[in-house]
Enzyme design. Structure first.
Site, PDB file in Angstrom:
ATOM      1  N   ASN B 311       0.784  -1.153  -0.051  1.00 38.48           N
ATOM      2  CA  ASN B 311       0.061   0.136   0.017  1.00 38.48           C
ATOM      3  C   ASN B 311       0.928   1.312   0.036  1.00 38.48           C
ATOM      4  OD1 ASN B 311       0.938   0.585   2.479  1.00 38.48           O
ATOM      5  ND2 ASN B 311      -0.887  -0.593   3.504  1.00 38.48           N
ATOM      6  N   CYS B 374      -7.829  -2.663  -6.314  1.00 32.69           N
ATOM      7  CA  CYS B 374      -7.204  -2.847  -5.199  1.00 32.69           C
ATOM      8  C   CYS B 374      -7.838  -2.311  -4.184  1.00 32.69           C
ATOM      9  CB  CYS B 374      -5.869  -1.885  -5.256  1.00 32.69           C
ATOM     10  SG  CYS B 374      -6.156  -0.053  -5.562  1.00 32.69           S
ATOM     11  N   SER B 375      -7.739  -1.285  -3.144  1.00 28.96           N
ATOM     12  CA  SER B 375      -8.866  -0.968  -2.328  1.00 28.96           C
ATOM     13  C   SER B 375      -9.841   0.133  -2.891  1.00 28.96           C
ATOM     14  CB  SER B 375      -8.150  -0.318  -1.020  1.00 28.96           C
ATOM     15  OG  SER B 375      -7.245  -1.237  -0.620  1.00 28.96           O
ATOM     16  N   ASP B 376      -9.201   1.175  -3.216  1.00 29.40           N
ATOM     17  CA  ASP B 376      -9.838   2.156  -3.896  1.00 29.40           C
ATOM     18  C   ASP B 376      -9.866   2.422  -5.409  1.00 29.40           C
ATOM     19  OD1 ASP B 376     -11.262   3.302  -1.623  1.00 29.40           O
ATOM     20  OD2 ASP B 376      -9.207   4.430  -0.977  1.00 29.40           O
ATOM     21  N   TRP B 378      -7.515   3.804  -7.296  1.00 30.12           N
ATOM     22  CA  TRP B 378      -6.918   4.718  -7.881  1.00 30.12           C
ATOM     23  C   TRP B 378      -5.478   4.744  -7.784  1.00 30.12           C
ATOM     24  CZ3 TRP B 378     -10.718   7.495  -4.807  1.00 30.12           C
ATOM     25  CH2 TRP B 378     -10.528   7.434  -3.454  1.00 30.12           C
ATOM     26  N   ARG B 380      -2.783   1.475  -6.962  1.00 29.18           N
ATOM     27  CA  ARG B 380      -2.185   0.249  -7.407  1.00 29.18           C
ATOM     28  C   ARG B 380      -2.741  -0.133  -8.807  1.00 29.18           C
ATOM     29  NH1 ARG B 380      -1.812  -2.828  -1.895  1.00 29.18           N
ATOM     30  NH2 ARG B 380      -3.480  -1.112  -1.379  1.00 29.18           N
ATOM     31  N   LYS B 416      -5.072  10.291  -7.296  1.00 25.66           N
ATOM     32  CA  LYS B 416      -5.305  11.650  -6.655  1.00 25.66           C
ATOM     33  C   LYS B 416      -3.844  12.326  -6.339  1.00 25.66           C
ATOM     34  CE  LYS B 416      -6.888   9.920  -2.476  1.00 25.66           C
ATOM     35  NZ  LYS B 416      -7.503   9.966  -1.359  1.00 25.66           N
TER      36      LYS B 416
END
Lengths: 622, 659
Positions: B311, B374-376, B378, B380, B416
């Protein structure tokens, strides 16, 4: 013997018996002539034998022999006693499959061991050429038998790994034993260079430069303070120096003789490089034999005084010892030591410890081991790269050479470099310093002369240091990759100054290969004396003439070379040094992309030449 | 301007970063509204943009003055010594204020004026047109269509307005799926492979909860797999490492214990399924918290795959460690390699590369579509999708194509940038070198395939420079919606036209676009192919660089060749003319003149000679720059004067007699 040329065409083999008879006659004579004078003891060609069956093959690059022809050569031959190659060869031939790494396709055919080569004939249906391997280049051999076939893994001195799958258990074991015996023969005069007669080269015109003499001419043009002394004409003063050395004009030959007695192995200080812009010099020697009593030698002191007097007035002198201060002090116990400060006014001593001998060899072995492991993780690779210390040695060698060069150029000082024997790290430092300072030594010819003068003639014991490469299981005795370290440092210089060296990576790789196993005589023996005894110059071909054939030379050239009259000061930060992948990973990964890119550069250059309609601008100097 | 108290300080010393002997340059330091400028006694200028400053430090006062250390985001580190403490303090305070802006409107882009009029500026913004790009890929087509679901950023704020989805996925399915996905980032098309008819899709993690499922999401995934007529199976790639999920599970002890209790009842005897069970437990633990990954039981035709990319926090501290190691004075080879290893930086780069290769292979070999998250979705996800497309499509390896790729997978899909690059004074935990890693992966590819890329290293470095510079509007803000609100297109300029204008600088002379070898790149990720990127992390430490550049020489050579070929054509056409006229039987005086030695032939050869001199001069210059005083071994040379004072002393690389 000098005019004999073997050719592989039918007619060439016709009068075989005559041709060989001349050859053998000569060599036997030589041996007999040598024996009474008792010189063979000091000659590494220890076994006084006549090569009974040998194979005067043409260059391995153009193997056009048929198997039949080559086997014919191995047939029984009248011998004059002594060891025979045929005794070592257990089996004539076997069916085998050769695997040459992931890139090349496997070869199938008949395998055959000869006196100097391993050869694989692709068989009647095969169209490709005979495959040849110089047995001398085999570093280690590993055999494995299962069922009714066997596998031999050959690890070569040029870091190649080959695998032979052979039919028949007996055949496998026999071939393995034959290779083992033949690849570790220590006799020099029965080695392949004495039988190698490539097309296009003639014996005699091979050793076309005589570096000390030739270099002296250059020095004499620049200064009058030095002379060429033939005091070592019969190698009585120093076993490892050439016949002629460059010494201060003010010191006569008698003084040199006494001086030699004060230095280990008789290696008294001689000129290595004269830097014309500052009028100062780079010298090399071995350690003084001060011993525990702190002996002194008036002639030695006089010699160094004369060096300073011959340079720019007021020039300081630096003695660069390649051992640590403590190691130098300890050497006194065994009779060595360092120059006492009081005895050599004007000279100041610096210590820059360089690794040598066994630790260097171990570092090399560990690095090659690490490079062979393709499966390891990122962390594993980096930690192995760190643990082998190879790049640390590169950094130390380069920075010490830079220090010496800086002393000569910036401080305008005379610099004397020595370690203990003065045949390893000393030469590393002096030759690298010259490469940094001297634009001429960065040309193709100049670099070859540098290697010849500062390594071969200066008595780097190639025969001992390069007896084994990184794969040997034998415990290293005298092996050390000092010369390889030098080549690596040159490669680093070439990477940082891609336009300033006239030669490319190819020349460095060729030198590495030939230093360890070669059909040429250049890297044979450990000193000039031995080479004279073995008549290397008259009976073998010189690597230099091999490399300077127009076709070969062109390939070794750096297409982007632009003569650069300045000193090249490299960066020695760890971030600037890189692993020499072209050498250490040469057989492991596919051809490096940069090589592909280089080919493109060549193409462009070719098109440039075409449009320009003339040869490229670079001209060999000297 | 209100932050600037002192605009000019004289007699400031600039220390060499790697020197251990306090070698320095003396000059004047100027502070402007946008830059810090240092002019040394040789009139050499060092410009530092305020936005590039990552950290300013004021060290303890020394006898020679007050040390001020500035670390930049482009890895430049400068070490000044300001003679008076008050000046130093003023500059320090000003830089603190100027380098951390609170509002977007205070960033350089809003005041930068490259003297272009409005229409030129608008043209610049229209240079990269993503609709055009999707058309190039072959969408919309019979399986994929443009969806207007996100027209007003209603469904997902961080996605662009134009999204491509499977034709059979209806709007309710999309809306339903977006509710099930973190931040509403439902599966959409990122790249469409025209020949294989396979797609790369991207999304965020599902909010599946303990046992929740979402039929719409399952439908949407099914629609994606159906949109591939060749292979019905699709891969779902979770770019997060498995062990992360496990350690995360450890923090959720209570839930974990319950699950263990339940599961031990169910699979008490089946020891064979133990490993399988463990995997399921982790997944369940994640789902219990409302986050996790797709349950293979609920989705038909999917194959689940973890690839281990760490991460943003791990990456940030890894880079931090790397920079610490490299900044060490008198670094030894051993320390360098053990530092490189312990930082883990190259391991992370390799992980990203491996993931991209997995993706490319799934499409090329198995012809399967891939959904990446991945998580969000944006960080990875952007890395893997963009790098995967770069491997698959040679267009992205051109200068224009690379710009398009960045616009598509990074800017429009809501990487971001402002938070990751720390454009504004914000949460330092949001800063992470995710995009830098992407550039480094591309650099590694250019090293492995030197002929496959139209651009060179300088192009990558220039882009890296500008993601932090805030000079152009492209990288400001965190998503398209935010950018529209900021009215970037009206108030700022786009970077790309400026890079295109300078194209010559960024061309790779070895590029061979025709070669079919380079249609799809298959990089080898064996460990020794990963090297430390010196030109990025030591871009400004000139002493560490090679002293001569092969690229420049080849570029010059190419130019010469072109010039000569042109000359040949000119001459040939002249010869033709001559011949024509000769056949006419008229040999005029004028024609004789043109074959005279003073004809263009001679001129070109002269001009050629002049040109060949150029690289020589260049070489001379660079080598002069590499004098031994610049290198660290010069410090060893001080040993020349150490034990015996009064022989030589070294200063600025010049030997001087002192006694």
């Amino acid at each position: 013997m000098d005019e004999i040329e073997f050719s592989s065409t039918g007619s060439g083999w016709g009068p075989r018996s005559e041709v060989l008879a001349v050859g053998w006659g000569n060599s036997c004579e030589t041996v007999r002539w040598l024996l009474p004078r008792g010189l063979l003891n000091s000659c590494p060609a220890g076994v006084a034998s006549c090569p009974a069956s040998s194979c005067p093959f043409p260059s391995p690059r153009s193997p056009r022999l048929t198997l039949l022809e080559s086997v014919l050569l191995l047939g029984p031959r009248p011998t004059t006693g002594g060891m025979e190659f045929s005794e070592l060869i257990r089996t004539g031939r076997a069916q085998a499959k050769l695997l040459r790494g992931p890139e090349a396709p496997p070869l199938r055919g008949t395998l055959c061991v000869t006196g100097h080569h391993l050869l694989l004939s692709p068989g009647p249906q095969g169209t490709s050429d005979l495959w040849l391997l110089l047995l001398r280049s085999v570093d280690s051999i590993e055999k494995r038998v299962s069922g009714d076939s066997g596998t031999i893994t050959l690890r070569c001195k040029d870091l190649r790994v080959l695998q032979l799958d052979i039919e028949g258990v007996e055949a496998t074991l026999d071939i393995a034993r034959s290779i083992e015996a033949l690849s570790s023969l220590e006799s020099v005069i029965t080695s392949f260079p004495f039988f190698y007669r490539p097309k296009g080269l003639r014996l005699g015109d091979a050793w076309h430069f005589h570096p000390p003499e030739r270099y002296y001419k250059r020095v004499a043009r620049e200064t009058n303070a030095w002379r060429l002394s033939e005091v070592n004409e019969d190698f009585s003063l120093c076993l490892s120096y050439p016949r002629a050395v460059i010494v201060p004009r003010a010191v006569d030959d008698d003084a040199l003789a006494r001086c030699a007695r004060f230095r280990q192995g008789g290696r008294f200080p001689v000129l290595s490089y004269h830097h014309a812009p500052s009028g100062t010099v780079l010298l090399r020697s071995s350690q003084p034999l001060t011993g525990p009593q702190k002996r002194r030698c008036a002639e030695d002191e006089e010699l160094l005084r004369a060096v300073l007097a011959g340079a720019r007035p007021g020039a300081p002198g630096f003695i660069l010892d390649t051992r640590s201060a403590q190691a130098a002090k300890q050497a006194r116990v065994t009779g060595g030591g360092t120059e006492a400060k009081a005895a050599y006014p004007g000279w100041k001593r610096l210590h820059r410890p360089l690794e040598r001998g066994r630790p260097l060899q171990e570092s090399f072995v560990r690095l090659v081991e690490a490079c062979g492991d393709l499966e390891q993780s990122m962390d594993g690779w980096l930690s192995q790269l760190e643990a082998c210390h190879w790049l640390a040695h590169v950094k130390e060698a380069l920075s010490t050479a830079c220090l010496a060069a800086r002393g000569v150029e910036r401080e305008e000082a005379c610099v004397l470099v020595h370690g203990a024997e003065g045949t390893d790290s000393t030469l590393l430092v002096t030759s690298l310093a010259q490469l940094i300072l001297d634009p001429l030594s960065r040309t193709m010819t100049g670099f070859q002369e540098l290697v010849e003068r500062e390594w071969i003639q200066a008595g780097h014991p190639f025969q001992l240091r390069c007896a084994h490469s990184a794969f040997s299981h034998a415990c290293p005795k005298h092996e050390a990759p000092t010369f390889l370290l030098f080549l690596d440092c040159v490669w680093q210089l070439g990477r940082q100054f891609p336009l300033s060296l006239e030669f490319g990576e190819g020349l460095l790789l060729a030198l590495f290969e030939h230093a360890y196993a070669s059909p040429f005589g250049t890297f044979l023996c450990s000193s000039e004396k031995e080479r004279c005894l073995c008549e290397v110059r008259t009976r073998t071909h010189s690597l230099w003439s091999g490399l300077n054939q127009p076709k070969v030379r062109r390939k070794l050239r750096n297409p982007l070379y632009v003569p650069n009259p300045l000193a090249i000061w490299p960066s020695v930060e760890p971030q600037s040094l890189r692993l020499w992948q072209g050498l250490f990973l040469r057989w492991i990964r596919p051809p490096e992309p940069s090589q592909v890119a280089w080919e493109k550069v060549w193409q462009r250059l070719a098109s440039k030449e075409k449009t320009e309609g003339c040869e490229p601008t670079s001209k060999p100097q000297l | 301007m209100e932050h600037i108290r002192t605009t000019k300080v004289e007699q400031v010393k600039l220390l060499d970063r790697f020197s251990t002997s306090n070698k320095s340059l003396t000059g004047t330091l100027y502070l402007t509204a946008t830059h810090l400028l240092f002019i040394d006694s040789h009139q050499k200028e060092t410009w530092i943009l305020h936005h590039h400053i990552a950290l300013v430090e004021k060290l303890a006062l020394t006898t020679s003055g007050c040390p001020l250390v500035i670390q930049c985001k482009n890895f430049r580190i400068v070490h000044f010594i300001v003679p008076r403490e008050r000046d130093c303090h003023d500059i320090y305070n000003s830089l603190l204020q100027l380098s951390k802006q609170a509002k977007y409107e205070d960033l350089y882009a809003f005041s930068y004026n490259p003297k272009q009029n409005d229409s030129e500026r608008l043209q610049g913004w229209e240079l990269i047109d993503l609709a055009e790009e999707y058309k190039r890929m072959g969408v919309p087509n019979s399986n994929w269509q443009l969806s207007d679901a996100n027209r007003e950023y209603k469904i997902c704020e961080t996605y662009p307005k134009e999204l491509y989805v499977p034709r059979i996925a209806s709007k309710p399915i999309i809306v339903g799926s977006s509710k099930f996905r973190s931040k509403g980032r439902f599966p959409v098309l990122s790249y469409y492979h025209q020949n294989k008819e396979a797609a790369i899709c991207r999304c965020s993690q599902p909010l599946s909860g303990f046992s929740a499922r979402c039929l719409e999401d399952e439908h949407l995934l099914q629609a994606i797999s159906k949109a591939n007529p060749v292979n019905r199976y699709m891969y779902v790639m979770d770019t997060r490492p498995k062990h992360r999920m496990q350690s995360w599970w450890a923090t959720q002890k209570d839930i974990g214990r319950i699950i263990v209790r339940i599961s031990s009842k169910i699979w008490n005897d089946e020891k064979i399924r133990e490993s399988d069970e463990k995997k399921r437990l982790n997944a369940m633990a994640n789902r219990a918290a409302g986050k996790g990954y797709e349950n293979e039981d609920n989705y038909s035709n999917i194959r689940f795959q973890f690839v281990g990319i760490e991460n943003i926090h791990v990456m940030r501290s890894s880079l931090q460690k790397l920079l610490e190691v490299n900044g060490t004075k008198g670094l030894s080879v051993s320390d360098f390699y053990s530092g490189l290893e312990s930082s883990g930086w190259l391991r992370h780069i390799k992980a990203v590369m491996d993931a991209a290769i997995f993706l490319a292979k799934a499409i090329m070999v198995e012809n399967a579509s891939v959904l990446v998250h991945c998580s969000d979705g944006w960080d990875r996800t952007s890395q893997v999708c963009s790098l995967g497309s770069l491997l698959l499509d040679s267009y992205y390896r051109t200068i224009k194509g690379f710009m398009v790729l960045i616009e598509k997978d990074w800017i429009s899909f809501g990487h971001k940038f402002s938070e990751r690059c720390g454009h504004l004074d914000g949460d330092p935990k949001e800063v992470s070198p995710v995009f830098t890693q992407f550039l480094e992966c591309v650099w590694h590819l250019t090293e492995q395939f030197p002929q496959a890329f139209e651009f060179n290293e300088a192009f990558l470095l220039q882009i890296h420079e500008h993601i932090h510079s805030c000079q152009f509007g492209n990288f400001l803000g965190n998503c398209q919606k935010e950018r529209e609100e900021l009215k970037l297109k009206e108030k700022t300029y786009s970077l790309w036209p400026f890079l295109l204008d300078d194209q010559k600088k960024y061309l790779n002379p070895l590029y061979s676009y025709k070669s079919p070898k380079f249609a799809v790149l298959e990089p080898n990720t064996v460990s020794f192919n990963f090297k430390f990127w010196r030109n990025m992390y030591h871009q400004f430490d000139r002493t560490l660089h090679p002293r001569q550049s092969v690229f420049n020489v080849i570029m010059n050579m190419d130019e010469q060749n072109q010039q000569l070929e042109k000359d040949i054509k000119d001459l040939e056409s002249k010869i033709k003319q001559c011949k024509n006229k000769q056949t006419d039987g008229i040999l005029t005086k004028e024609l004789l003149h043109s074959v005279h030695p003073e004809s263009p032939t001679l001129k070109t050869s002269l001009c050629f000679k002049e040109q060949t001199l150029l690289p020589v001069n260049h070489a001379l210059r660079t080598i002069e720059g590499s004098n031994p005083a610049d290198n660290r071994y010069s410090e060893y040379a001080e040993e020349f004067s150490k034990s015996e004072p009064g022989v030589v002393s070294l200063e600025y690389g010049v030997a001087r007699m002192t006694c």
